[in-house]
Scaffold this active site. Structure first.
Site, PDB file in Angstrom:
ATOM      1  N   LYS A  18       0.735  -1.286   0.072  1.00 24.93           N
ATOM      2  CA  LYS A  18       0.077   0.045   0.106  1.00 24.93           C
ATOM      3  C   LYS A  18       0.871   1.174   0.014  1.00 24.93           C
ATOM      4  CE  LYS A  18      -3.366  -2.223   2.804  1.00 24.93           C
ATOM      5  NZ  LYS A  18      -3.682  -2.426   4.279  1.00 24.93           N
ATOM      6  N   ARG A  95       6.810   1.518   6.857  1.00 30.69           N
ATOM      7  CA  ARG A  95       6.197   0.811   8.083  1.00 30.69           C
ATOM      8  C   ARG A  95       6.837  -0.558   8.077  1.00 30.69           C
ATOM      9  NH1 ARG A  95       0.953  -2.686   8.931  1.00 30.69           N
ATOM     10  NH2 ARG A  95       0.990  -2.796  11.067  1.00 30.69           N
ATOM     11  N   HIS A 212      -7.734   0.222  19.854  1.00 27.24           N
ATOM     12  CA  HIS A 212      -7.425   0.317  18.188  1.00 27.24           C
ATOM     13  C   HIS A 212      -8.259  -1.085  18.038  1.00 27.24           C
ATOM     14  CE1 HIS A 212      -5.339   0.573  14.569  1.00 27.24           C
ATOM     15  NE2 HIS A 212      -5.740  -0.731  14.486  1.00 27.24           N
ATOM     16  N   GLY A 214      -9.293  -2.673  15.012  1.00 29.23           N
ATOM     17  CA  GLY A 214      -9.504  -2.870  13.661  1.00 29.23           C
ATOM     18  C   GLY A 214      -9.537  -4.467  13.296  1.00 29.23           C
ATOM     19  N   ASN A 215      -9.220  -5.149  12.240  1.00 27.96           N
ATOM     20  CA  ASN A 215      -9.327  -6.404  12.038  1.00 27.96           C
ATOM     21  C   ASN A 215      -8.300  -7.067  13.137  1.00 27.96           C
ATOM     22  OD1 ASN A 215     -10.341  -8.622  11.002  1.00 27.96           O
ATOM     23  ND2 ASN A 215      -8.541  -8.928   9.500  1.00 27.96           N
ATOM     24  N   ARG A 245      -7.816 -13.525  15.580  1.00 24.84           N
ATOM     25  CA  ARG A 245      -6.980 -14.010  16.506  1.00 24.84           C
ATOM     26  C   ARG A 245      -7.557 -14.228  17.803  1.00 24.84           C
ATOM     27  NH1 ARG A 245      -3.232  -9.233  14.820  1.00 24.84           N
ATOM     28  NH2 ARG A 245      -2.066 -10.001  13.025  1.00 24.84           N
ATOM     29  N   ASP A 286     -16.241  -9.810  10.288  1.00 24.50           N
ATOM     30  CA  ASP A 286     -16.654  -8.315   9.959  1.00 24.50           C
ATOM     31  C   ASP A 286     -17.609  -8.006  10.933  1.00 24.50           C
ATOM     32  OD1 ASP A 286     -18.028  -5.935   8.999  1.00 24.50           O
ATOM     33  OD2 ASP A 286     -16.744  -6.410   6.998  1.00 24.50           O
ATOM     34  N   ARG A 288     -19.810  -5.607  10.781  1.00 17.70           N
ATOM     35  CA  ARG A 288     -21.158  -5.388  10.196  1.00 17.70           C
ATOM     36  C   ARG A 288     -22.084  -6.629  10.150  1.00 17.70           C
ATOM     37  NH1 ARG A 288     -17.849  -1.723   5.956  1.00 17.70           N
ATOM     38  NH2 ARG A 288     -16.291  -3.738   6.442  1.00 17.70           N
ATOM     39  N   GLY A 334     -11.315   0.696  12.342  1.00 16.07           N
ATOM     40  CA  GLY A 334     -12.468   0.076  11.551  1.00 16.07           C
ATOM     41  C   GLY A 334     -13.866   0.074  12.553  1.00 16.07           C
ATOM     42  N   VAL A 335     -13.522  -0.766  13.561  1.00 14.89           N
ATOM     43  CA  VAL A 335     -14.681  -1.129  14.501  1.00 14.89           C
ATOM     44  C   VAL A 335     -14.913  -0.090  15.507  1.00 14.89           C
ATOM     45  CG1 VAL A 335     -15.386  -2.847  16.144  1.00 14.89           C
ATOM     46  CG2 VAL A 335     -13.948  -3.699  14.415  1.00 14.89           C
ATOM     47  N   GLU A 388      -2.493   6.226  10.301  1.00 13.92           N
ATOM     48  CA  GLU A 388      -1.257   5.580  10.481  1.00 13.92           C
ATOM     49  C   GLU A 388      -0.130   6.137   9.590  1.00 13.92           C
ATOM     50  OE1 GLU A 388      -3.352   1.704  11.156  1.00 13.92           O
ATOM     51  OE2 GLU A 388      -1.214   1.441  12.303  1.00 13.92           O
TER      52      GLU A 388
HETATM   53  P1  AMP Z   1      -9.389  -2.008   9.845  1.00 14.12           P
HETATM   54  O1  AMP Z   1      -8.427  -3.184  10.168  1.00 14.12           O
HETATM   55  O2  AMP Z   1      -9.029  -1.036  10.779  1.00 14.12           O
HETATM   56  O3  AMP Z   1      -9.472  -1.712   8.557  1.00 14.12           O
HETATM   57  O4  AMP Z   1     -10.829  -2.305  10.339  1.00 14.12           O
HETATM   58  C1  AMP Z   1     -11.471  -3.445   9.397  1.00 14.12           C
HETATM   59  C2  AMP Z   1     -12.687  -3.842  10.340  1.00 14.12           C
HETATM   60  O5  AMP Z   1     -13.618  -2.700  10.506  1.00 14.12           O
HETATM   61  C3  AMP Z   1     -13.585  -4.826   9.437  1.00 14.12           C
HETATM   62  O6  AMP Z   1     -13.151  -5.951   9.550  1.00 14.12           O
HETATM   63  C4  AMP Z   1     -14.960  -4.618  10.028  1.00 14.12           C
HETATM   64  O7  AMP Z   1     -15.149  -5.572  11.093  1.00 14.12           O
HETATM   65  C5  AMP Z   1     -14.762  -3.339  10.602  1.00 14.12           C
HETATM   66  N1  AMP Z   1     -15.762  -1.936  10.232  1.00 14.12           N
HETATM   67  C6  AMP Z   1     -15.632  -1.520   9.150  1.00 14.12           C
HETATM   68  N2  AMP Z   1     -16.635  -0.712   8.853  1.00 14.12           N
HETATM   69  C7  AMP Z   1     -17.646  -0.893   9.841  1.00 14.12           C
HETATM   70  C8  AMP Z   1     -18.907  -0.304   9.863  1.00 14.12           C
HETATM   71  N3  AMP Z   1     -19.468   0.436   9.352  1.00 14.12           N
HETATM   72  N4  AMP Z   1     -19.485  -0.868  11.062  1.00 14.12           N
HETATM   73  C9  AMP Z   1     -19.029  -1.858  11.816  1.00 14.12           C
HETATM   74  N5  AMP Z   1     -17.935  -2.363  11.510  1.00 14.12           N
HETATM   75  C10 AMP Z   1     -17.072  -1.846  10.667  1.00 14.12           C
END
Ligand code: AMP
Length: 412
Positions: A18, A95, A212, A214-215, A245, A286, A288, A334-335, A388
């Site tokens: 990226k 990174r 934090h 995210g995934n 994980r 995910d 969502r 993300g979450v 980041e």
């Molecule tokens: P990241 O690793 O920060 O990109 O986060 C990715 C994760 O964020 C995804 O696997 C989803 O579980 C979550 N996510 C992204 N958009 C949403 C949303 N609108 N509502 C709830 N969870 C989300």
């Protein structure tokens, strides 16, 4: 000629690259892109310039390795007049996932730094080799340009020894560099600083718990801008429940699965890193999709959500004790930025700690840092979108500018 003030940020994953080209004066992304499925027959190259709007380009072709990926990215940038060879580019920021005990700050890349990152490969066997490939290729393309390695672990280097040391035999631990390092450091650094700005408090006098989510997911306790504890450990496996994980488990689960289920060490590694967490509990990672299933009355999704948020409450409690005084609990990634239900459940029942969310504020969707706690709450609950790449660019630019001559002199 104007001062070179563009930084190319590279994030090389095991099969992806990226990139973002950032203008340090405005903070604008002049272009961003992604090369994925590197090494497969059909890789994907996506490039999005800031201007013209709608100028996104995408193609599928074979990209054999990270070298070719960076050359493809470089060609895309050049097509927009933003090539790596242009004099406006001040530095490349990379990174790097694992900085081990040596890298407590970003490092200007030279042969010695490359050799040290190479030595850390056993600590991050999937990530560090990809990061190294990115650095080597960028050096080949522009040998004269400062390359800066920004480590995911570095922000956590301020942890006191009683927080980073595991209670295992000291000689064994030291011989094999076994200790807590922590990850997502650039995110925790950026978010804790932005949170202090949001609260209108001096950073040196602000204590925050950063979640934090995210995934991958991690928590940190940050006192006066310095990390004092974090949930990820020797590797990113420890701590919170994540997309795939497990986070914290009894380490004896590994022995048990080996002895009783006859599983091999690589199989268990894959189980805990790739087939556990939310995906292990309900088949989806995910949030969502998990919320949608809960709305339909799905039991497994409900349980996954409950295990995930229970772990968050435990860490909020633990880090409240570590910090003594907490000014804010801050959600990001993300979450954390998007899932209002997760924020609500993570602080549910913690009114005794001064924690609550205001339903109306928590429901607002925005890309801006914001408070979601009620007016006058003892402890703020906040959402701060992470960035980041911008943090890597800032650290890269600061280091490149401070070295002999700096980018200003080189192109003067
Ligand atoms: P990241 O690793 O920060 O990109 O986060 C990715 C994760 O964020 C995804 O696997 C989803 O579980 C979550 N996510 C992204 N958009 C949403 C949303 N609108 N509502 C709830 N969870 C989300």
């Amino acid at each position: 000629m104007s001062r070179p003030a563009r930084v190319l940020v590279l994030n090389s994953g095991s099969s992806s690259l990226k990139y973002q080209l950032i203008d340090m004066d405005s903070g604008d992304r002049l272009a961003s892109g992604l090369v994925e499925r590197i090494g497969e027959r059909s890789s994907r190259v996506v490039h999005t310039p800031l201007a013209p709007a709608g100028g996104r380009r995408e193609r599928t072709e074979r990209v054999a390795d990270h070298g070719e990926a960076l050359r493809a990215a470089s060609a895309e940038l050049r097509a927009d007049g933003l090539g790596l060879d242009s004099p406006e580019v001040a530095a490349v920021g990379h990174r790097v996932v694992h900085g081990g005990p040596r890298f407590t700050e970003p490092a200007l890349v030279d042969d010695d730094v490359l050799a040290e990152i190479e030595k850390l490969v056993p600590l991050a066997p999937l990530h560090n080799p990809a990061n190294l490939m990115g650095i080597r290729t960028a050096r080949e393309l522009r040998p004269d340009l400062p390359q800066v390695a920004v480590f995911d672990t570095a922000f956590h280097a301020t942890m006191p020894e009683h927080a980073y040391r595991y209670a295992v035999d000291t000689a064994t631990a030291d011989a094999h560099l076994v200790r807590r390092y922590g990850f997502h450091g650039t995110s925790h650094a950026y978010v804790s600083r932005r949170a202090a700005e949001l609260l209108g408090r001096p950073l040196e006098d602000t204590n925050v718990i950063v979640l934090h989510l995210g995934n991958g997911a991690s928590a940190s306790a940050v006192a006066g801008g310095r990390c004092v504890d974090t949930s990820m450990g020797l590797t990113p496996l420890e701590g919170l429940v994540m997309g795939t994980r497990s986070g914290d488990i009894d380490p004896a689960v590994v022995f048990h699965l080996s002895r009783v289920a006859g599983m091999g060490i690589d199989e268990i590694d894959e189980l805990l890193n790739k087939k556990s967490g939310l995906v292990g509990l309900c088949g989806d990672n995910d949030m969502r999709e998990i919320r949608r299933r809960i709305d339909e009355g799905d039991r497994a999704a409900e349980l996954a959500f409950a295990v995930y948020t229970h772990r968050l409450r435990k860490y909020i409690g633990a880090y409240t004790a570590v910090l003594g005084r907490v000014d804010a609990v801050v959600f990001t990634a993300g979450v954390g930025e998007n899932a209002a239900e997760v924020r609500e459940a993570a602080v549910a029942g913690l009114e005794g700690f001064g924690l609550a969310v205001d339903a109306g504020r928590n429901a607002v969707r925005s890309g801006e840092p914001r408070l979601v706690s009620p007016e006058g709450a003892r402890v703020a609950v906040a959402v701060v979108p992470t960035d980041e790449e911008l943090e890597i660019a800032r650290q890269t630019f600061a280091l490149a500018s401070s070295r002999d001559g700096g980018p200003e002199k080189r192109h003067a």
